[in-house]
Each structure stands twice: as structure tokens, then as C-alpha cells.
Design an enzyme around this catalytic site. Structure first.
Site, mmCIF file in Angstrom:
data_model
loop_
_atom_site.group_PDB
_atom_site.id
_atom_site.type_symbol
_atom_site.label_atom_id
_atom_site.label_comp_id
_atom_site.label_asym_id
_atom_site.label_seq_id
_atom_site.Cartn_x
_atom_site.Cartn_y
_atom_site.Cartn_z
ATOM 1 N N GLY A 94 0.607 -1.233 0.304
ATOM 2 C CA GLY A 94 0.147 -0.512 -0.003
ATOM 3 C C GLY A 94 1.427 1.463 -0.132
ATOM 4 O O GLY A 94 0.590 2.342 0.520
ATOM 5 N N TYR B 113 -15.198 -3.715 9.100
ATOM 6 C CA TYR B 113 -13.391 -3.159 8.851
ATOM 7 C C TYR B 113 -13.091 -3.342 10.829
ATOM 8 O O TYR B 113 -11.892 -3.748 10.404
ATOM 9 C CB TYR B 113 -13.304 -1.368 8.768
ATOM 10 C CG TYR B 113 -12.501 -0.687 9.010
ATOM 11 C CD1 TYR B 113 -12.120 -0.793 8.015
ATOM 12 C CD2 TYR B 113 -11.664 0.300 9.807
ATOM 13 C CE1 TYR B 113 -10.151 0.028 7.604
ATOM 14 C CE2 TYR B 113 -10.797 0.809 10.114
ATOM 15 C CZ TYR B 113 -9.643 0.858 8.837
ATOM 16 O OH TYR B 113 -8.591 1.183 9.020
HETATM 17 N N1 LIG Z 1 -6.056 6.959 7.620
HETATM 18 C C1 LIG Z 1 -7.026 6.389 9.222
HETATM 19 O O1 LIG Z 1 -7.175 7.943 9.296
HETATM 20 C C2 LIG Z 1 -6.031 5.695 9.659
HETATM 21 C C3 LIG Z 1 -7.043 4.895 10.649
HETATM 22 C C4 LIG Z 1 -6.280 3.854 11.714
HETATM 23 C C5 LIG Z 1 -6.053 2.225 10.066
HETATM 24 N N2 LIG Z 1 -5.392 2.911 8.601
HETATM 25 C C6 LIG Z 1 -4.476 1.625 8.158
HETATM 26 O O2 LIG Z 1 -3.678 2.442 7.690
HETATM 27 C C7 LIG Z 1 -3.891 1.726 6.654
HETATM 28 C C8 LIG Z 1 -3.029 2.770 5.589
HETATM 29 O O3 LIG Z 1 -4.065 3.425 5.475
HETATM 30 P P1 LIG Z 1 -3.971 5.230 4.709
HETATM 31 O O4 LIG Z 1 -5.114 5.682 4.640
HETATM 32 O O5 LIG Z 1 -2.628 5.281 3.994
HETATM 33 O O6 LIG Z 1 -4.813 4.659 3.271
HETATM 34 P P2 LIG Z 1 -4.813 4.698 1.557
HETATM 35 O O7 LIG Z 1 -6.142 4.871 1.400
HETATM 36 O O8 LIG Z 1 -4.328 6.316 1.381
HETATM 37 O O9 LIG Z 1 -3.206 4.025 0.612
HETATM 38 C C9 LIG Z 1 -3.399 2.763 1.157
HETATM 39 C C10 LIG Z 1 -2.821 2.151 -0.305
HETATM 40 O O10 LIG Z 1 -3.395 0.800 -0.133
HETATM 41 C C11 LIG Z 1 -3.727 0.421 -1.357
HETATM 42 N N3 LIG Z 1 -4.390 -0.572 -1.059
HETATM 43 C C12 LIG Z 1 -5.281 -1.203 -1.147
HETATM 44 N N4 LIG Z 1 -5.644 -2.685 -1.359
HETATM 45 C C13 LIG Z 1 -4.759 -3.358 -1.804
HETATM 46 C C14 LIG Z 1 -4.444 -4.544 -1.978
HETATM 47 N N5 LIG Z 1 -5.505 -5.749 -1.814
HETATM 48 N N6 LIG Z 1 -3.491 -5.071 -2.559
HETATM 49 C C15 LIG Z 1 -2.242 -3.726 -2.631
HETATM 50 N N7 LIG Z 1 -2.943 -2.833 -2.616
HETATM 51 C C16 LIG Z 1 -3.613 -2.199 -2.419
HETATM 52 C C17 LIG Z 1 -4.019 1.013 -2.130
HETATM 53 O O11 LIG Z 1 -3.869 1.401 -3.973
HETATM 54 C C18 LIG Z 1 -3.393 2.837 -1.372
HETATM 55 O O12 LIG Z 1 -2.334 2.960 -2.101
HETATM 56 C C19 LIG Z 1 -4.821 0.874 6.272
HETATM 57 O O13 LIG Z 1 -3.778 -0.530 6.632
HETATM 58 C C20 LIG Z 1 -5.904 1.349 6.880
HETATM 59 O O14 LIG Z 1 -6.801 0.619 7.295
HETATM 60 C C21 LIG Z 1 -5.555 4.286 8.410
#
Ligand SMILES: NC(=O)c1ccc[n+]([C@@H]2O[C@H](COP(=O)([O-])OP(=O)(O)OC[C@H]3O[C@@H](n4cnc5c(N)ncnc54)[C@H](O)[C@@H]3O)[C@@H](O)[C@H]2O)c1
Length: 249
Positions: free
Chosen positions: A9, A146
Site C-alpha cells: 500500500g 473493517y
Molecule cells: N487513514 C486513517 O485514518 C487510518 C486509520 C487507521 C488505520 N488505517 C490503516 O492504515 C493503512 C493505510 O491507510 P491509508 O489511510 O494510508 O490509506 P490509503 O487509501 O491512502 O492508501 C492505501 C493504499 O493501499 C493500496 N491497496 C489497497 N488494497 C490493496 C491491495 N489489495 N493490494 C495492494 N494494494 C492495495 C491502495 O491502492 C492505496 O495506495 C490501512 O491498513 C488502513 O486501514 C488508516
């Protein structure tokens, strides 16, 4: 010897910030994402990084991806299972297809990529950091898929720590609070953002860099005796009860 970090990701958000953190520490970084355009755009600008397009929920793509990374670097010292998707909805509206979309990336992906990297991590006595969420620590409405996927990632981390410790592999988990990324913007309405500000002792969202710093620490030698831990990087959200307005001064 140049250490290698594999970050899933990595095309944007927390994964991209984590990639930059590792590069600044002198690692080579294998950037993994299924969004080929964004991944190739970002990786082209980063010296020391290279891109492998793969969907972490697909076993054949994961095996091919890890083989490509090892052909390029010969080693994996740090694995960050960060790729994730969010879908908020009531239990009755979360049909099996929606449930599976969340589970296949957030849970299956962490399992599959970790398993495919285990032999390489044994050789380096490397580290795994899985990205869960405060939604995996505290239940809330609309997060049946989720939140459950992230709670499972928390337990999967403990399973990995229990079993892989004898090979010198450490496994830890970061549970982020809200960070303004594409993922959260899609599911956090202005009302949700205001409510988070109210419920979080530090009264704000985190930056991506604040996540990357903790992920980097857990992968580093400075954390050499830390394994099986869940670190909430959440401005104090998990440690507090509901902030009853009547109890405020
Ligand atoms: N942003 C928040 O508030 C938050 C809070 C808690 C947890 N998280 C977790 O942090 C992590 C990153 O989140 P973010 O906010 O940077 O998200 P984001 O959507 O900005 O980035 C996620 C990236 O993962 C890639 N991705 C998704 N599914 C995929 C797959 N099956 N195979 C390969 N790539 C894949 C997407 O293309 C994207 O580039 C996630 O696991 C999310 O659940 C985020």
C-alpha cells in the site's frame, strides 16, 4: 550490506510516508501497490525505491511479487503490511461481497504477504509491522467488517510473534487513530471528523509521518526486544473512555 524494507500500500498515504522514512534511514524499499499508475508515479521520484505492482489479496500475485523483490535485493529485513481498505456500513447492509472485499485485503493480505516473506525474514532475523486501527481495539457502529478485520490483524500479529520469535523475527502492530488520507476522507464525514477531535485527548488527526516514525522504530534495532505488541498511535483515543462533557472543566 543495504537493508531492504517491503511496504505494501505504498503508493500513497501512510505507506508512502513509511517508504520515505525507510529511505531516509538508508534502506532500499520495495514499494507494493495494486494502483499501478500512482505507484509508478511515486516510485519514479524516489531514489532507492522500486515498485512491484501486486494485489496483496491474491496468493499468486503475492508469490510473484515476493520473488521479484528477492530477485532485486536478495533480502527482506522489514515487512510493513499496510495495504488496507475501508468500508463503513450497518450490519444489515454489509452483504457477504462487501464483507469479503474488506477481509481479503485487510486480513488475507497480511497473512499471505507475511507467509510469503517468512523464509527471507528468517535469514535476516527481520521484523514485521502490521497496520491495524483503533477500530480493531474499540468497536463502533458501521465498522462490522473493517473493525473485525483489524481486530483479527491484532491477533494475527500475536500469532506471528509467538511462532516466529524463535527464528529471531519480531512482529508488532501499529493501530493508527485517524489520519487525513484518501482512505479516511472517503469514510469520515465532517461530523465524524468533529467527533474524533472531541474524543481524542490531543484534539486532532495524526499526520502520516507520525505513523511512519513509530513503524520505523518498531522495525529498528532500537526495538530489538519488542515483539507481539500493539502500539496505538492515536492521540490518546484508546486509553480514554467516552469523554463525558459533564466531566470536563
Ligand atoms: N487513514 C486513517 O485514518 C487510518 C486509520 C487507521 C488505520 N488505517 C490503516 O492504515 C493503512 C493505510 O491507510 P491509508 O489511510 O494510508 O490509506 P490509503 O487509501 O491512502 O492508501 C492505501 C493504499 O493501499 C493500496 N491497496 C489497497 N488494497 C490493496 C491491495 N489489495 N493490494 C495492494 N494494494 C492495495 C491502495 O491502492 C492505496 O495506495 C490501512 O491498513 C488502513 O486501514 C488508516
Amino acid at each position: 550490506m543495504t537493508r531492504t524494507a517491503l511496504v505494501t500500500g505504498a503508493a500513497r498515504g501512510i505507506g508512502l510516508a513509511t517508504t520515505k522514512h525507510f529511505l531516509a534511514q538508508g534502506y532500499r524499499v520495495a514499494m507494493i501497490d495494486r494502483d499501478a499508475d500512482a505507484l509508478l508515479d511515486e516510485s519514479a521520484a524516489l531514489e532507492g525505491a522500486f515498485a512491484v505492482v501486486a494485489d496483496v489479496s491474491q496468493p499468486d500475485q503475492v508469490d510473484r511479487m515476493v520473488a521479484e523483490v528477492l530477485a532485486e535485493t536478495g533480502r527482506i529485513d522489514a515487512l510493513v503490511n499496510n495495504a488496507g481498505v475501508a468500508d463503513f456500513g450497518p450490519i444489515e447492509d454489509t452483504d457477504f461481497a462487501r464483507w469479503r472485499v474488506v477481509m481479503e485485503t485487510n486480513l488475507d493480505g497480511v497473512f499471505l504477504v507475511s507467509q510469503a516473506c517468512t523464509a527471507a525474514l528468517k535469514e535476516t532475523r527481520g521484523a514485521i509491522v502490521n497496520i491495524a486501527s483503533i477500530s480493531g481495539l474499540r468497536a463502533s457502529t458501521l465498522r462490522v467488517a473493517y473493525g473485525t478485520s483489524k481486530a483479527a490483524v491484532i491477533h494475527l500479529t500475536k500469532q506471528q510473534a509467538a511462532e516466529l520469535g524463535e527464528h529471531g523475527i519480531r512482529a508488532n502492530c501499529v493501530a493508527p487513530g485517524p489520519v487525513k488520507t484518501k482512505l479516511s476522507i472517503a469514510v469520515h464525514s465532517p461530523e465524524i471528523i468533529a467527533a474524533y477531535h472531541d474524543a481524542i485527548p490531543l484534539n486532532r488527526y495524526a499526520s502520516e509521518d507520525e505513523m511512519a516514525n513509530v513503524i520505523g522504530f518498531l522495525c529498528s534495532e532500537a526495538a530489538s526486544y519488542v515483539t507481539g505488541q500493539i502500539v496505538a498511535v492515536d492521540g490518546g483515543f484508546d486509553s480514554t473512555g467516552i469523554g463525558l462533557p459533564a466531566l470536563r472543566v
